[in-house]
Design a protein around this motif. Structure first.
Motif, PDB file in Angstrom:
ATOM      1  N   GLN A 156      -3.607 -24.968 -27.769  1.00  0.00           N
ATOM      2  CA  GLN A 156      -3.226 -26.118 -28.591  1.00  0.00           C
ATOM      3  C   GLN A 156      -2.087 -26.903 -27.957  1.00  0.00           C
ATOM      4  OE1 GLN A 156      -3.255 -25.480 -32.982  1.00  0.00           O
ATOM      5  NE2 GLN A 156      -3.892 -23.394 -32.474  1.00  0.00           N
TER       6      GLN A 156
ATOM      7  N   HIS B 158      -4.667 -32.671 -34.748  1.00  0.00           N
ATOM      8  CA  HIS B 158      -5.633 -31.645 -35.131  1.00  0.00           C
ATOM      9  C   HIS B 158      -6.854 -32.279 -35.791  1.00  0.00           C
ATOM     10  CE1 HIS B 158      -2.741 -27.953 -35.334  1.00  0.00           C
ATOM     11  NE2 HIS B 158      -3.501 -27.899 -34.258  1.00  0.00           N
TER      12      HIS B 158
ATOM     13  N   CYS C 118      -9.252 -30.698 -38.469  1.00  0.00           N
ATOM     14  CA  CYS C 118      -9.410 -29.517 -39.337  1.00  0.00           C
ATOM     15  C   CYS C 118     -10.606 -29.740 -40.243  1.00  0.00           C
ATOM     16  CB  CYS C 118      -8.173 -29.306 -40.209  1.00  0.00           C
ATOM     17  SG  CYS C 118      -6.626 -29.253 -39.346  1.00  0.00           S
TER      18      CYS C 118
ATOM     19  N   GLY D 229      -6.051 -25.029 -40.283  1.00  0.00           N
ATOM     20  CA  GLY D 229      -4.903 -25.913 -40.145  1.00  0.00           C
ATOM     21  C   GLY D 229      -3.610 -25.374 -40.708  1.00  0.00           C
TER      22      GLY D 229
ATOM     23  N   LEU E  87      -9.829 -27.272 -34.550  1.00  0.00           N
ATOM     24  CA  LEU E  87      -9.546 -25.893 -34.924  1.00  0.00           C
ATOM     25  C   LEU E  87     -10.829 -25.171 -35.305  1.00  0.00           C
ATOM     26  CD1 LEU E  87      -6.263 -26.366 -36.976  1.00  0.00           C
ATOM     27  CD2 LEU E  87      -6.522 -25.581 -34.612  1.00  0.00           C
TER      28      LEU E  87
ATOM     29  N   GLU F  29       0.037 -25.177 -38.794  1.00  0.00           N
ATOM     30  CA  GLU F  29       1.114 -26.172 -38.856  1.00  0.00           C
ATOM     31  C   GLU F  29       2.169 -25.785 -39.888  1.00  0.00           C
ATOM     32  OE1 GLU F  29      -0.348 -30.067 -39.556  1.00  0.00           O
ATOM     33  OE2 GLU F  29      -1.770 -30.035 -37.891  1.00  0.00           O
TER      34      GLU F  29
ATOM     35  N   ARG G  25     -10.957 -35.157 -27.910  1.00  0.00           N
ATOM     36  CA  ARG G  25     -10.888 -34.049 -28.868  1.00  0.00           C
ATOM     37  C   ARG G  25     -11.408 -32.792 -28.174  1.00  0.00           C
ATOM     38  NH1 ARG G  25     -12.359 -38.665 -31.692  1.00  0.00           N
ATOM     39  NH2 ARG G  25     -14.602 -38.322 -31.444  1.00  0.00           N
TER      40      ARG G  25
END
Length: 783
Positions: free
Chosen positions: A263, A340, A342, A389, A275, A392, A248
């Protein structure tokens, strides 16, 4: 019997004035047991149905026997009440203790005379021959709603007669056909999704259209080739720093090309990007880095002080990572690998890390591009805060189809006028906005030839319809980090189809499930609910995240075994959002399970009150909070943000609510002004102020107390209502009084003046002046 001008039953339209239209009429099948005791069974069945539809337990049912024998009876019904006990309670029901308070009945049972005399929206007519006929007011209910009520009341009658030991909770309301429609037909969402993941789609565009513009921001224009090659270079550098698949990696940037590059580099290495928003406080950022176990952090030199010391830091504007080769990096990923991390907004405590899966992101990105008809000519935006997030939802669909993402100067984002000017100048075709900014934008004048095709709106429940004639579509989105975006509704098209009258009767829904998502509105036992009845939203399908990082107990509480369709989707996510179906399967958000309170023994969804508030003239958006008063009782406070015109008066708002809601749902206190918002654009309920102690607007002019008795009673009123500036001609109930406070006031009067006041006295004489006259007469008569 008191006449209520509008019911609060599911599927009821708002009715202004008395009922005058001919009712819908439906004859019901009557079990033999009900034929033998028609009034008891009719009362019990109506009470059971209303309880199952509303959750209320203390009900009033009107009974009209002969022209000179009208009345209202009180009946208590709960989920564990047996059929036999309910029928006996109905047979022996008596008038309520607080008769005369003006509280309207939920339903009326008519045993003789003309049914049009019934004051309620829901009436059960009992004929001399033993037949039952359900009448519903045709101005409040359409024929489809009337049929639903008739079907369900018939099933309740049958259950009461067939199983005396069965409970009200266990009565199956939905027919097999209704159950199939709710669970299967309304969730027929399966569809193909292209196999490549997001970063693989970007790499494809870099090969096929290398010179197409991927990102534009002030002073920077980045092609797909440049975007992909720089992501490869950064991935090589991360590998050299020891980052491996499954790690991560923190990405701490403002909205920027560097954030997108960072990213993509993570995704190419099969790593999850944590994030982080560079505008967050250092303490919050450091908590997230440590909590997520970051193997490295990517940022800019200006933000290094916020992130250093917890993991290796690589600053993209000072490190020499651009010396790495541009050869492709593409570690294999699967749908359950993490894309991700978040963090939730943390408004109720420490933020939780949501683990978003590659498979969920792929499905979301595809569904958003499909929803907005995106292609390589699309000109999208990145306006959302980078730490939540929403990238996306906003940016990734545009890049996935080969379009261009535009990032404005930070000064543009906060002004609807600058934002509109920027949209038009840059030729933006699709964007994502938080609800407050979207509402401000759609009220502006737009040229007919605007290139903007659609605005996706998210963040909070939309509380007003957009104006007709907009040159672009407004698409209401619903979702969360835990489940991505799972529902959508084109509210411009729907609003035009409903017309002005239809829009006045309801708020914009979140619509229907998106591709490969199933959404259910369920009761506390995870049973599907009929249209109009409020329950919790459960979500299943490929959109779900993997849970909360490092919090197995919280994950187990929300991600449960799917009780509806475990073979297809083993896991269901409990959202905590309360909603109801429209008859066509569209879903309308009502509130939150944690925004549900008990007021005077009645279950109240604060979101329900907010819904009604936003239908009143002059109200743009609203919030309702429940606070404890000085005596420990629940007091509702309404916070109202006015529209563009004159602000609504408190008395008009109170009067409007009183016509549409039972008395216990009408807030006692009101605050009118702008509503504070959080960093992600939602109403910040924690920042709403305490309600004022000042006297609200009322219809009477202020008059000070005169004489010792009025002075004494005035003090008791001030103490009971917790208000300053009470006038002796003010109506107790206009000041926020209710039956509990009336009883408290009566007790204080007894203690101080030795006079026993009946509650009905206060309801009949609700001013300090009239109460003083009553007390004086009572004391004189006793002397």
């Amino acid at each position: 019997m008191a006449v209520n001008t509008s019911s609060t039953l599911p599927l009821a339209r708002v009715l202004d004035g008395a009922r005058t239209a001919a009712p819908h009429r439906h004859a019901l099948a009557v079990p033999a047991a009900a034929e033998a005791r028609p009034e008891a069974y009719a009362t019990a069945a109506l009470a059971a149905l209303v309880h199952r539809y509303t959750g209320e337990t203390e009900l009033l049912v009107g009974r009209l026997r002969r022209p000179d024998e009208d009345g209202t009876v009180a009946i208590r019904v709960a989920g564990d009440t047996t059929a036999a006990a309910l029928v006996e309670a109905a047979a022996g029901a008596a008038a309520p203790e607080d008769a005369g308070t003006g509280r309207p009945p939920h339903a009326a049972v008519v045993t003789a005379g003309r049914p049009e005399r019934a004051p309620a929206a829901l009436t059960l007519l009992l004929s001399a021959e033993g037949g039952f006929e359900l009448h519903l007011d045709s101005e409040e209910f359409d024929e489809q709603a009337a049929l639903q009520y008739a079907r369900h009341l018939e099933r309740v009658l049958a259950a009461l007669a067939a199983d005396p030991d069965g409970t009200v909770h266990d009565i199956a309301l939905l027919t097999e056909e209704e159950t199939h429609r709710t669970l299967v037909e309304w969730n027929d969402t399966e569809g193909p999704v292209p196999a490549p993941y997001f970063h693989e789609r970007v790499a494809e565009h870099a090969r096929r259209t290398p010179d197409a513009l991927a990102v534009i921001l002030p002073g920077v224009r980045l092609t797909y080739r440049e975007l992909d090659e720089r992501a490869n270079q950064l991935a090589h550098r991360l590998t050299a720093r020891g980052v491996r698949p499954g790690d991560r990696v923190g990405v701490c940037f403002p909205r920027s090309a560097e954030s997108l590059i960072a990213q993509l580099a993570c995704f190419k290495l099969a790593c999850a990007a944590i994030l982080l928003d560079s505008d967050f406080p250092a303490e919050r950022i450091r908590f997230m880095i440590e909590d997520a176990g970051a193997a490295a952090v990517l940022t800019l030199a200006a933000h290094e002080p916020k992130v250093e010391g917890l993991a290796p830091v690589l600053s993209l504007d000072t490190d020499d990572w651009r010396e790495e080769p541009v050869t492709a990096v593409s570690e294999p990923v699967g749908p359950d690998d993490l894309i991700h991390i978040c963090y939730t907004s943390g408004s109720t405590g420490a933020p939780k890390a949501v683990m978003v899966r590659f498979g969920a992101a792929r499905n979301l990105i595809h569904s958003m591009a499909e929803l907005c008809d995106m292609d390589a000519s699309s000109q999208g935006t990145w306006l959302a805060a980078p730490g939540y997030g929403m990238i996306e939802v906003e940016c990734f669909p545009v890049l996935a189809v080969g379009g261009t993402v535009h990032i404005p100067d930070v000064s543009v984002v906060a002004s609807e006028y600058r934002l509109q000017e920027w949209f038009l100048r840059e030729g933006i075709t699709t964007t994502l906005l938080m609800k407050p900014m979207a509402e401000r934008l759609w009220r502006l004048e737009w040229p007919e030839d605007t290139p903007l095709e659609n605005i996706r709106v998210c963040g909070e429940r939309i509380q007003s319809w957009p104006p007709a004639g907009l040159p672009f579509r407004l698409i209401n989105l619903y979702g969360s980090a835990e489940a991505t975006v799972v529902a959508a509704c084109d509210i411009t098209e729907l609003g035009e189809r409903l017309g002005a009258e239809g829009r006045e009767r309801r708020l914009p829904p979140i619509g229907r499930p998106t591709t490969n998502v199933t959404i259910y509105v369920l009761d506390e036992d995870f049973r599907p609910l009929p249209p109009g009845v409020v329950g919790e939203i459960g979500i299943a399908g490929v959109s779900l995240s993997a849970g909360y990082l490092g919090r197995p107990e919280a994950t187990a509480e929300k991600w449960i075994a799917n009780p509806i369709d475990p073979a297809r989707h083993p896991v269901m996510y409990r959202t905590g959002d309360l909603a109801r179906y429209w008859p066509d399967g569209s879903i309308e958000i009502v509130g939150r399970t944690d925004n549900q309170v008990k007021v005077r023994g009645n279950r109240v969804h604060l979101g329900e009150i907010e819904v009604v508030l936003t239908t009143l003239p002059g109200v743009r958006q609203a919030a309702v909070l429940a606070r404890q008063d000085g005596q420990g009782d629940v007091q509702l406070t309404a916070y109202i943000e006015p529209g563009a015109g004159a602000a609504p008066s408190v008395r008009d708002v109170r009067r409007g609510l009183g016509c549409r809601l039972p008395a216990f749902m009408v807030p006692a206190a009101y605050v009118i002004g702008g509503l504070p918002t959080t960093t992600n654009g939602k109403i910040d309920r924690t920042a709403l102020p305490e309600p004022p102690r000042s006297r609200p607007e009322v219809d009477t002019a202020y008059q000070a107390p005169a004489g010792p008795l009025e002075e004494s009673l005035h003090g008791l009123w001030t103490k009971t209502l917790e208000l300053d500036g009470v006038g002796v001609l003010d109506n107790f109930f206009d000041l926020g009084g209710d039956s509990l406070r009336a009883a408290r006031l009566a007790e204080l009067v007894r203690e101080r003046h030795g006079v026993e006041l009946e509650l009905v006295d206060l309801f009949d004489e609700p001013t300090v002046q009239k109460m003083a006259e009553l007390v004086a007469r009572t004391v004189a008569a006793a002397g």
